[in-house]
Design a protein around this motif. Structure first.
Motif, PDB file in Angstrom:
ATOM      1  N   THR A  37       0.825  -1.206   0.000  1.00 37.61           N
ATOM      2  CA  THR A  37       0.000   0.000   0.000  1.00 37.61           C
ATOM      3  C   THR A  37       0.857   1.253   0.000  1.00 37.61           C
ATOM      4  N   ILE A  38       0.437   2.228  -0.788  1.00 39.63           N
ATOM      5  CA  ILE A  38       1.056   3.556  -0.775  1.00 39.63           C
ATOM      6  C   ILE A  38       0.021   4.527  -0.236  1.00 39.63           C
ATOM      7  N   THR A  39       0.418   5.313   0.758  1.00 37.77           N
ATOM      8  CA  THR A  39      -0.478   6.313   1.343  1.00 37.77           C
ATOM      9  C   THR A  39       0.135   7.695   1.180  1.00 37.77           C
ATOM     10  N   LEU A  40      -0.601   8.559   0.525  1.00 36.31           N
ATOM     11  CA  LEU A  40      -0.171   9.941   0.324  1.00 36.31           C
ATOM     12  C   LEU A  40      -0.975  10.842   1.251  1.00 36.31           C
ATOM     13  N   THR A  41      -0.285  11.572   2.120  1.00 35.99           N
ATOM     14  CA  THR A  41      -0.938  12.485   3.057  1.00 35.99           C
ATOM     15  C   THR A  41      -0.354  13.880   2.878  1.00 35.99           C
ATOM     16  N   ILE A  42      -1.219  14.857   2.657  1.00 36.22           N
ATOM     17  CA  ILE A  42      -0.780  16.248   2.514  1.00 36.22           C
ATOM     18  C   ILE A  42      -1.633  17.103   3.435  1.00 36.22           C
ATOM     19  N   GLU A  43      -0.970  17.839   4.309  1.00 36.39           N
ATOM     20  CA  GLU A  43      -1.680  18.672   5.262  1.00 36.39           C
ATOM     21  C   GLU A  43      -0.895  19.946   5.540  1.00 36.39           C
ATOM     22  N   GLU A  44      -1.587  20.911   6.082  1.00 37.27           N
ATOM     23  CA  GLU A  44      -0.958  22.190   6.394  1.00 37.27           C
ATOM     24  C   GLU A  44      -0.738  22.274   7.897  1.00 37.27           C
ATOM     25  N   THR A  45       0.511  22.520   8.289  1.00 42.55           N
ATOM     26  CA  THR A  45       0.830  22.713   9.697  1.00 42.55           C
ATOM     27  C   THR A  45       0.907  24.217   9.977  1.00 42.55           C
ATOM     28  N   SER A  46       1.336  24.562  11.170  1.00 39.17           N
ATOM     29  CA  SER A  46       1.378  25.980  11.544  1.00 39.17           C
ATOM     30  C   SER A  46       2.374  26.783  10.718  1.00 39.17           C
ATOM     31  N   ASP A  47       3.423  26.123  10.246  1.00 34.58           N
ATOM     32  CA  ASP A  47       4.451  26.889   9.528  1.00 34.58           C
ATOM     33  C   ASP A  47       4.883  26.279   8.196  1.00 34.58           C
ATOM     34  N   SER A  48       4.224  25.192   7.768  1.00 36.54           N
ATOM     35  CA  SER A  48       4.668  24.567   6.520  1.00 36.54           C
ATOM     36  C   SER A  48       3.573  23.701   5.905  1.00 36.54           C
ATOM     37  N   PHE A  87      13.573  17.719   3.690  1.00 34.27           N
ATOM     38  CA  PHE A  87      13.219  16.448   3.050  1.00 34.27           C
ATOM     39  C   PHE A  87      13.964  15.326   3.746  1.00 34.27           C
ATOM     40  N   LYS A  88      13.232  14.311   4.152  1.00 35.76           N
ATOM     41  CA  LYS A  88      13.866  13.161   4.793  1.00 35.76           C
ATOM     42  C   LYS A  88      13.118  11.886   4.410  1.00 35.76           C
ATOM     43  N   ILE A  89      13.847  10.788   4.402  1.00 38.14           N
ATOM     44  CA  ILE A  89      13.260   9.483   4.090  1.00 38.14           C
ATOM     45  C   ILE A  89      13.829   8.467   5.084  1.00 38.14           C
ATOM     46  N   TYR A  90      12.942   7.666   5.656  1.00 39.14           N
ATOM     47  CA  TYR A  90      13.380   6.724   6.689  1.00 39.14           C
ATOM     48  C   TYR A  90      12.417   5.535   6.738  1.00 39.14           C
ATOM     49  N   GLU A  91      12.813   4.519   7.493  1.00 37.89           N
ATOM     50  CA  GLU A  91      11.987   3.320   7.633  1.00 37.89           C
ATOM     51  C   GLU A  91      11.358   3.301   9.021  1.00 37.89           C
ATOM     52  N   ARG A  92      10.055   2.945   9.056  1.00 38.24           N
ATOM     53  CA  ARG A  92       9.347   2.918  10.338  1.00 38.24           C
ATOM     54  C   ARG A  92       8.275   1.841  10.321  1.00 38.24           C
ATOM     55  N   GLU A  93       8.413   0.872  11.197  1.00 37.74           N
ATOM     56  CA  GLU A  93       7.399  -0.174  11.404  1.00 37.74           C
ATOM     57  C   GLU A  93       6.950  -0.830  10.104  1.00 37.74           C
ATOM     58  N   GLY A  94       7.906  -1.301   9.313  1.00 38.28           N
ATOM     59  CA  GLY A  94       7.588  -2.022   8.087  1.00 38.28           C
ATOM     60  C   GLY A  94       7.174  -1.154   6.925  1.00 38.28           C
ATOM     61  N   GLU A  95       7.376   0.147   7.051  1.00 41.78           N
ATOM     62  CA  GLU A  95       7.052   1.076   5.973  1.00 41.78           C
ATOM     63  C   GLU A  95       8.223   2.009   5.714  1.00 41.78           C
ATOM     64  N   VAL A  96       8.318   2.463   4.465  1.00 45.17           N
ATOM     65  CA  VAL A  96       9.277   3.522   4.109  1.00 45.17           C
ATOM     66  C   VAL A  96       8.498   4.826   4.075  1.00 45.17           C
ATOM     67  N   VAL A  97       9.004   5.808   4.804  1.00 43.96           N
ATOM     68  CA  VAL A  97       8.303   7.087   4.936  1.00 43.96           C
ATOM     69  C   VAL A  97       9.177   8.196   4.351  1.00 43.96           C
ATOM     70  N   ALA A  98       8.613   8.930   3.413  1.00 50.04           N
ATOM     71  CA  ALA A  98       9.294  10.090   2.833  1.00 50.04           C
ATOM     72  C   ALA A  98       8.472  11.330   3.174  1.00 50.04           C
ATOM     73  N   VAL A  99       9.133  12.348   3.735  1.00 47.35           N
ATOM     74  CA  VAL A  99       8.428  13.537   4.204  1.00 47.35           C
ATOM     75  C   VAL A  99       9.098  14.792   3.661  1.00 47.35           C
ATOM     76  N   ILE A 100       8.295  15.697   3.118  1.00 44.63           N
ATOM     77  CA  ILE A 100       8.763  17.005   2.653  1.00 44.63           C
ATOM     78  C   ILE A 100       7.990  18.083   3.420  1.00 44.63           C
ATOM     79  N   ASN A 101       8.705  19.044   3.973  1.00 46.96           N
ATOM     80  CA  ASN A 101       8.086  20.197   4.598  1.00 46.96           C
ATOM     81  C   ASN A 101       8.478  21.446   3.810  1.00 46.96           C
ATOM     82  N   ILE A 102       7.470  22.099   3.217  1.00 42.74           N
ATOM     83  CA  ILE A 102       7.709  23.303   2.430  1.00 42.74           C
ATOM     84  C   ILE A 102       7.199  24.500   3.218  1.00 42.74           C
ATOM     85  N   PRO A 103       8.053  25.503   3.463  1.00 44.13           N
ATOM     86  CA  PRO A 103       7.624  26.645   4.296  1.00 44.13           C
ATOM     87  C   PRO A 103       6.497  27.440   3.642  1.00 44.13           C
ATOM     88  N   LYS A 104       5.697  28.075   4.483  1.00 46.96           N
ATOM     89  CA  LYS A 104       4.582  28.897   3.977  1.00 46.96           C
ATOM     90  C   LYS A 104       5.130  30.164   3.312  1.00 46.96           C
TER      91      LYS A 104
END
Length: 351
Positions: free
Chosen positions: A284-295, A334-351
């Protein structure tokens, strides 16, 4: 000539001795006919005191001052360090002057007249402040010019490498292997479902159009990027079938946000190529995009483990890092790491 760390140190020490030596030599020559011994003493000790104190100050400025995040705190630190250095500079001059009077050779009248200034500590303090503040000003100006030049060179290198990475990414999008697989899968689908095959051909053409037209654009809406992702997933599902499950969780409020093109698509493509397609049972591939307080936070998770396959050039990931660096400097992450049987790639783009 390229200014390396070694060259910078040589230039610094050369300018240190040349500058302080010249200042001390000119100051005694303009005062009149001093004794030779006093001239040598003044030039040598003045140069050594100047070089020594400002070299310590330079070490502090290099290790304790954050020039990339320059603010009031840094200004206060520089001011305090300059005052302390000026005090040390003045005290050393005062101490060596008294030592010379007491233990040095016989003085002529002009020598004694000059040394009378040591009876006025405030005059020495003002002179010390003037010299050290002048040195700090010159040092910071040179530091700024070197930083501007370094940033310019880094930006040129990033532009050049980014163009190459964009070209390589474009080649990866339309390489024969991908094209032949997609077309062969569509050809097989035509025998089963003509309407579905026509839809897949449309997706393929849209994907190629996107790759060609958006490759030199700096920003597009997230909505357009997600259309590209959907097309890619649709084509991948022809080959992987039920082995590929795709879930998308995107806040509606961020759909019009501007992002660098192909950023999300490259993350998803990496998850398919190096994650799901390598697993016999799929995943499974899960794409999550959300807005945080600063990115804007973009996360892609896929079933599998984080490992680099033989022959992988990681062009997609390099492309992402270079784009973010070029457009946002050090503010994007930008970071990519392994967590609990999944590969997680995360990008934070500033507002």
């Amino acid at each position: 000539m390229e200014i390396t760390e070694k060259n910078r140190n040589r230039i610094f020490w050369g300018l240190q001795f040349l500058g302080w030596g010249s200042i001390n030599l000119l100051s005694v020559l303009f005062l009149g006919k001093l004794s030779n011994a006093f001239i040598i003493f003044s030039v040598v000790t003045g140069t050594l005191i100047g070089v020594g104190t400002t070299s310590l100050l330079r070490y502090y400025l290099r290790t304790r001052i954050h020039y990339d995040n320059f603010g009031l705190k840094e200004v206060l630190r520089i001011g305090l360090a300059t005052l302390i250095t000026s005090a040390i500079f003045g005290l050393l001059n005062l101490a060596l002057g008294y030592i010379y009077v007491k233990f040095g050779p016989e003085l002529n009248e002009l020598d004694l007249e000059i040394l009378k200034t040591y009876d006025s500590p405030w005059l020495l303090i003002i002179n010390s402040l003037f010299l050290i503040f002048g040195w700090v000003f010159c040092y910071l100006v040179i530091k700024l010019l070197l930083k501007i030049n370094r940033d310019r060179m880094e930006r040129l290198e990033l532009n050049a490498s980014l163009k190459q990475a964009q070209l390589n990414t474009l080649k990866g999008q339309i390489n024969p292997h991908f094209m032949f697989n997609s077309l062969n899968n569509i050809r097989g689908l035509m025998l089963e479902d003509v309407a579905k095959a026509r839809e897949m051909l449309t997706k393929l053409s849209e994907m190629l159009r996107y790759s060609l037209s958006m490759n030199n654009v700096n920003a597009i809406s997230l909505r357009e990027e997600l259309e590209m992702v959907d097309n890619y997933i649709g084509l991948s599902r022809i080959q992987l079938e039920d082995r590929l499950q795709f879930h998308k969780e995107v806040e509606k409020s961020v759909l019009d946000r501007q992002i660098p093109p192909m950023i999300v698509q490259l993350l998803v493509e990496n998850a398919v190529k190096h994650g799901i397609s390598a697993l016999k049972a799929g995943g499974t591939i899960t794409l999550t995009i959300e807005e945080t307080s600063d990115s804007l936070r973009i996360e892609v998770r896929n079933t599998g483990s984080l490992k680099i396959s033989n022959g992988s050039t990681q062009l997609g990931l390099k492309n992402i890092r270079q784009r973010l660096k070029l457009l946002f400097g050090n503010t994007a992450d930008f970071k990519i790491y392994e967590r609990e049987g999944e590969v997680v790639a995360v990008i934070n783009i500033p507002k």
